[in-house]
Design a protein around this motif. Structure first.
Motif, mmCIF file in Angstrom:
data_model
loop_
_atom_site.group_PDB
_atom_site.id
_atom_site.type_symbol
_atom_site.label_atom_id
_atom_site.label_comp_id
_atom_site.label_asym_id
_atom_site.label_seq_id
_atom_site.Cartn_x
_atom_site.Cartn_y
_atom_site.Cartn_z
ATOM 1 N N UNK A 241 -36.907 13.765 32.992
ATOM 2 C CA UNK A 241 -35.854 13.274 33.871
ATOM 3 C C UNK A 241 -36.421 12.343 34.938
ATOM 4 N N UNK A 242 -35.696 11.267 35.217
ATOM 5 C CA UNK A 242 -36.094 10.357 36.292
ATOM 6 C C UNK A 242 -34.865 9.681 36.869
ATOM 7 N N UNK A 243 -34.748 9.683 38.186
ATOM 8 C CA UNK A 243 -33.718 8.880 38.856
ATOM 9 C C UNK A 243 -32.331 9.137 38.280
ATOM 10 N N UNK A 244 -31.968 10.378 38.190
ATOM 11 C CA UNK A 244 -30.681 10.717 37.568
ATOM 12 C C UNK A 244 -29.585 10.817 38.624
ATOM 13 N N UNK A 245 -29.939 11.314 39.806
ATOM 14 C CA UNK A 245 -28.969 11.347 40.891
ATOM 15 C C UNK A 245 -27.953 12.457 40.806
ATOM 16 N N UNK A 246 -28.142 13.374 39.896
ATOM 17 C CA UNK A 246 -27.256 14.537 39.827
ATOM 18 C C UNK A 246 -28.135 15.782 39.727
ATOM 19 N N UNK A 247 -27.623 16.868 40.244
ATOM 20 C CA UNK A 247 -28.345 18.138 40.121
ATOM 21 C C UNK A 247 -28.013 18.724 38.752
ATOM 22 N N UNK A 248 -29.023 19.169 38.031
ATOM 23 C CA UNK A 248 -28.783 19.730 36.702
ATOM 24 C C UNK A 248 -28.272 21.173 36.818
ATOM 25 N N UNK A 249 -27.309 21.532 35.969
ATOM 26 C CA UNK A 249 -26.864 22.923 35.982
ATOM 27 C C UNK A 249 -27.992 23.849 35.524
ATOM 28 N N UNK A 250 -28.042 25.022 36.096
ATOM 29 C CA UNK A 250 -29.119 25.976 35.809
ATOM 30 C C UNK A 250 -29.225 26.265 34.304
ATOM 31 N N UNK A 251 -28.077 26.327 33.638
ATOM 32 C CA UNK A 251 -28.059 26.615 32.196
ATOM 33 C C UNK A 251 -28.882 25.613 31.394
ATOM 34 N N UNK A 252 -28.987 24.422 31.937
ATOM 35 C CA UNK A 252 -29.630 23.345 31.192
ATOM 36 C C UNK A 252 -31.154 23.423 31.257
ATOM 37 N N UNK A 253 -31.665 23.982 32.353
ATOM 38 C CA UNK A 253 -33.101 23.905 32.620
ATOM 39 C C UNK A 253 -33.958 24.565 31.547
ATOM 40 N N UNK A 254 -33.429 25.638 30.954
ATOM 41 C CA UNK A 254 -34.261 26.397 30.020
ATOM 42 C C UNK A 254 -33.997 26.010 28.564
ATOM 43 N N UNK A 255 -33.152 25.022 28.340
ATOM 44 C CA UNK A 255 -32.872 24.652 26.936
ATOM 45 C C UNK A 255 -34.093 24.008 26.260
ATOM 46 N N UNK A 256 -34.718 22.996 26.870
ATOM 47 C CA UNK A 256 -35.936 22.482 26.220
ATOM 48 C C UNK A 256 -37.059 23.527 26.301
ATOM 49 N N UNK A 257 -37.755 23.679 25.185
ATOM 50 C CA UNK A 257 -38.800 24.708 25.085
ATOM 51 C C UNK A 257 -39.811 24.626 26.227
ATOM 52 N N UNK A 258 -40.179 23.410 26.583
ATOM 53 C CA UNK A 258 -41.192 23.235 27.635
ATOM 54 C C UNK A 258 -40.568 22.822 28.973
ATOM 55 N N UNK A 259 -39.274 23.046 29.131
ATOM 56 C CA UNK A 259 -38.623 22.729 30.398
ATOM 57 C C UNK A 259 -38.312 21.250 30.553
ATOM 58 N N UNK A 260 -37.882 20.882 31.750
ATOM 59 C CA UNK A 260 -37.536 19.488 32.036
ATOM 60 C C UNK A 260 -38.500 18.958 33.091
ATOM 61 N N UNK A 261 -39.281 17.962 32.693
ATOM 62 C CA UNK A 261 -40.259 17.368 33.600
ATOM 63 C C UNK A 261 -39.586 16.233 34.369
ATOM 64 N N UNK A 262 -39.662 16.320 35.679
ATOM 65 C CA UNK A 262 -39.031 15.322 36.528
ATOM 66 C C UNK A 262 -40.080 14.373 37.110
ATOM 67 N N UNK A 263 -39.784 13.080 37.059
ATOM 68 C CA UNK A 263 -40.657 12.086 37.692
ATOM 69 C C UNK A 263 -40.066 11.777 39.063
ATOM 70 N N UNK A 264 -40.776 12.152 40.117
ATOM 71 C CA UNK A 264 -40.247 11.962 41.469
ATOM 72 C C UNK A 264 -41.133 10.969 42.231
ATOM 73 N N UNK A 265 -40.517 9.939 42.847
ATOM 74 C CA UNK A 265 -41.337 8.877 43.465
ATOM 75 C C UNK A 265 -41.844 9.197 44.865
ATOM 76 N N UNK A 266 -42.501 10.323 45.033
ATOM 77 C CA UNK A 266 -43.199 10.610 46.295
ATOM 78 C C UNK A 266 -44.253 11.669 46.005
ATOM 79 N N UNK A 267 -45.109 11.891 46.986
ATOM 80 C CA UNK A 267 -46.127 12.932 46.847
ATOM 81 C C UNK A 267 -45.529 14.230 47.384
#
Ligand code: NI
Length: 442
Positions: A241-267
């Motif tokens: 996930x990158x620059x989506x601008x919406x919060x993902x529903x909790x149900x969605x987070x565990x669907x991909x086997x390895x989770x959802x990796x977010x690219x965030x533009x800050x440290x």
């Protein structure tokens, strides 16, 4: 003598190899040169075809490394090897090869093996090995059977989630890498683009996904059963996930086997929230960065997988910085994923005590505060260059946008380009001549 290593498409890498029968001087000389060549190239293994010799012989060695979990193994030379036993258990590990410089792929192989053959003097040899040693023995043995690293590539299925331009480069690299198969690109329906993304009217991720011939799934809201079920059916290995601008529903987070990796533009944990790039510029930071984290329930608070920092120029705008971080984030993602998928990288908790949060930028934030210093105004012009733009109100009550400016040696603000309301963009000189007025700030 250091020998030349044959690379990628060199046909000798695919040629059949001959048994070693003569263990005399010539063979000893070849083996010494192979050892020297492997060590010189900082490899952990080298097979004869890689130096252009079609013989059944390979060497390997790992002296151990500070900070590495892998156990060292001694210099091993094997001629005419045969793998005589393999464990049922297979493990994923990241593999490279001196014949494929820069390539690192996730490969699955038996965890333990038994290999039999002859040592460099022709004496019978039998080795039981596990983990890294077993891995290297199998890799080098492959070379003697015309099998290469690229033959072990296994596809990771990915759903890409994004709308704004930050994720463009990552999507492009993922789509062009044979290790990944993009099942779907989930993006916001047009006209619904949030302020967090570009603020423009066209969805750059959708445009790119079309160009790459990827299946597109446009959504208004993610919190609906139909969408969640569709995602479950896809059975993705990974979400990016990158620059989506919406919060993902909790149900969605565990669907991909390895989770959802977010690219965030800050440290992270610095600059969580919707405007990290603008905050970097508004605060006059000299260093920016990208964080890969696991998406969690709380916004931008997920465990950190990896991070990279970059020094930025004092003339950076949100537009140029976003482009820079898009490139850096994409490279970081592609370099990190094999290790993450292999389980070699354990995501680490963020330090909550150091977390800072950026705010949603509103159109009214573009108005120059009468009390702002020249430095603050100059940063604001660069931070809001794309949206919402910086403006002030002229004495006639009309707005005027300040497109660009710089700081002079005395710390004064020098405006270079402006756009009065209802007029085209012009130089500040043109404006002063035409309007017979100047813009003054504190
Ligand atoms: Ni190799």
């Amino acid at each position: 003598m250091i020998l030349k290593i044959r690379k990628t498409t060199d046909p000798i890498l695919r040629e059949p190899t001959e048994e070693v029968v003569d263990f005399g001087h010539e063979m000893q000389f070849l083996i010494d040169n192979m050892i020297e060549t492997m060590r010189h190239n900082k490899g952990v293994g080298l097979a004869a075809p890689q130096i252009g010799v079609s013989k059944k012989i390979f060497i390997c060695e790992f002296e151990g490394e500070e900070g590495s979990d892998y156990e060292a193994f001694p210099l091993t030379v094997i001629c005419n090897p045969k793998i005589t036993a393999k464990s049922k258990e297979e493990i994923n590990m990241v593999e490279g090869c001196l014949s494929f410089p820069g390539m690192e792929i996730l490969a699955k192989r038996p965890k333990e093996i038994t290999i039999e053959g002859k040592d460099r003097y022709g004496k019978e040899l039998k080795i039981n090995a596990g983990n890294l040693f077993a891995r290297v023995l199998q890799h080098e043995n492959d070379h003697l059977n015309s099998t290469l690293l690229i033959d072990h590539i296994q596809e990771t299925s990915v759903v890409f989630i994004g709308t704004g331009s930050l994720g463009k480069k990552a999507l492009e690299l993922l789509a062009n890498d044979i290790q990944y198969n993009i099942l779907s690109v989930i993006t916001s329906k047009e006209k619904k683009i949030t302020r967090r993304s570009s603020g423009g009217s066209n969805n750059e991720i959708k445009t790119l996904a079309k160009k790459l011939n990827l299946p597109i799934f446009e959504v208004d809201t993610l919190d609906n059963k139909e969408f969640i079920n569709k995602l479950k059916e896809l059975k993705p290995d990974l979400g990016v996930m990158a620059d989506f601008g919406k919060i993902l529903p909790v149900d969605m987070l565990s669907i991909p086997k390895h989770g959802i990796v977010n690219i965030h533009p800050s440290l992270l944990p610095k600059y969580r929230g919707p405007s990290p790039i603008q905050a970097t510029i508004l605060n006059g930071d000299e260093v920016a960065g990208v964080t890969l984290m696991l998406t969690s329930k709380k916004m931008d608070a997920g465990d950190i997988i990896s991070q990279t920092a970059v020094k930025i120029s004092p003339s950076e705008t949100s537009t140029t910085l976003k482009e820079l971080l898009s490139d850096i984030g994409a490279t970081l993602l592609l370099n990190t994923l094999p290790y993450y998928l292999a389980g070699d990288l354990k995501p680490e908790k963020q330090d909550e005590s150091k977390a800072t949060i950026t705010k949603i930028i509103m159109p009214s934030d573009g108005l120059i505060d009468a009390k702002a210093s020249a430095k603050e105004i100059e940063r604001k012009i660069r931070a809001f260059d794309n949206w919402p733009k910086v403006y002030t109100i002229m004495s006639n009550g009309k707005r005027i946008q300040i497109i660009s400016a710089y700081m002079d040696e005395n710390g004064g603000l020098c405006i270079t380009r402006v756009k009065p309301e209802g007029k085209k963009e012009m130089s500040y000189e043109e404006f002063k001549n035409g309007y017979k007025t100047e813009l003054t700030f504190k």
